[in-house]
Write an enzyme that holds these catalytic residues in place. Structure first.
Site, PDB file in Angstrom:
ATOM      1  N   GLU A  55      -5.540  98.992 -11.132  1.00 16.23           N
ATOM      2  CA  GLU A  55      -5.663  99.183  -9.623  1.00 16.23           C
ATOM      3  C   GLU A  55      -5.585  98.091  -9.058  1.00 16.23           C
ATOM      4  O   GLU A  55      -5.341  97.055  -9.265  1.00 16.23           O
ATOM      5  CB  GLU A  55      -7.303  99.474  -9.583  1.00 16.23           C
TER       6      GLU A  55
ATOM      7  N   HIS B  83      -7.014 108.459 -13.468  1.00 12.55           N
ATOM      8  CA  HIS B  83      -8.360 108.572 -14.260  1.00 12.55           C
ATOM      9  C   HIS B  83      -9.113 109.567 -13.589  1.00 12.55           C
ATOM     10  O   HIS B  83      -9.093 110.141 -12.489  1.00 12.55           O
ATOM     11  CB  HIS B  83      -9.152 107.115 -13.921  1.00 12.55           C
TER      12      HIS B  83
END
Length: 280
Positions: free
Chosen positions: A100, A11
């Site tokens: 994550e 990201h």
């Protein structure tokens, strides 16, 4: 029909990357991109389009996306999409298993500093964050994701026309992407520990080589891979994969056998001779 490329993208810059105190009041999954992160994602979208439409690519190339459910990854994908036409994107799926690493709910800044220092002493792969995950836990869910990914490809759930080049793009997180590479290329824990994190919106391209194996060396240089933390032996294996036939065994790859045994005799006769010497 296998994808021509599997592209792993981290990201863009997030509020947490800019200021770790953001994690004390905002859940990790809700952390947003910064304005800089939004610009990074848009530039990455252009870079991806140029990669997928470059020379030796099918003019009718397509892209399919898997995205982590976190706000920063979904926002990254949204900005990437501004550089692609609807014709090119055949689908997208939110996939929670590529999220994550869980660090444990709200993060108290001083406590997290001490916890991360402990992780360095304990080992980055096996250390489990209090109320969270270890990298080994992430490995397990990535392994589960692999099974689903192969089923999607085998059953053509992606609705891909085999006449067109397919690019699978996985928009995820730094550690998760490194674990993906570790699992795919069968790297050891020690090798994982030496890998460097992806930069924001940086991506790694696993591309099919001439023999049908995926390799980082088709698109990336040896210098790039060295900067990522790959050892010379790992880089040599990537170069071998670039031309290897699918399913071949790399006898020169040291961590397949030599890393686990002090010495393997070349023949059964050699073993028998050593046993005779021991018994006399």
């Amino acid at each position: 029909m296998l994808p021509k490329r599997i592209i792993l993208m981290r990201h863009g810059e997030s509020q947490g990357n800019l200021d770790t105190s953001a994690y004390t009041t905002t859940p990790d999954h809700a952390i947003q991109l910064t304005p800089q992160g939004i610009q990074q994602a848009r530039r990455a979208g252009g870079d991806l389009r140029r990669l997928m439409s470059g020379e030796e690519c099918s003019p009718e190339w397509r892209a399919y996306f898997y995205v982590s459910p976190y706000a920063r990854t979904r926002s990254t994908l949204r900005e990437v999409g501004r550089r692609l036409s609807r014709k090119r994107v055949i689908g997208v799926r939110e996939e929670s298993r590529i999220r994550e690493q869980d660090f444990g709910n709200f993060q108290i800044e001083d406590r997290m500093k001490a916890v991360k220092e402990t992780r360095e002493r304990f080992g980055r792969f096996f250390y489990r964050f209090p109320e969270g995950e270890s990298a080994a836990d992430v490995f397990d869910r990535i392994s589960s994701f692999f099974e689903s990914l192969w089923r999607d490809l085998d059953m053509n759930r992606l609705r891909h026309d085999p006449c067109n080049d397919l690019n699978l793009v996985i928009v995820s997180h730094g550690l998760t992407s490194r674990i993906f590479l570790m699992k795919w290329f069968k790297w050891t824990v020690e090798q994982f520990e030496h890998l460097n994190n992806f930069g924001n919106c940086e991506f790694r391209v696993m591309q099919l080589g001439t023999g049908g194996e995926y390799s980082l060396a088709v698109h990336h240089t040896a210098q790039e891979m060295l900067e990522w933390g790959l050892s010379p032996e790992m880089i040599a294996d990537q170069k071998w994969r670039a031309t290897a036939c699918r399913g071949d065994w790399n006898d020169q790859c040291p961590w397949y056998l030599d890393a686990f045994f002090d010495h393997l005799p070349d023949s059964d006769d050699e073993i028998a001779e050593k046993e005779d010497e021991t018994n006399t």
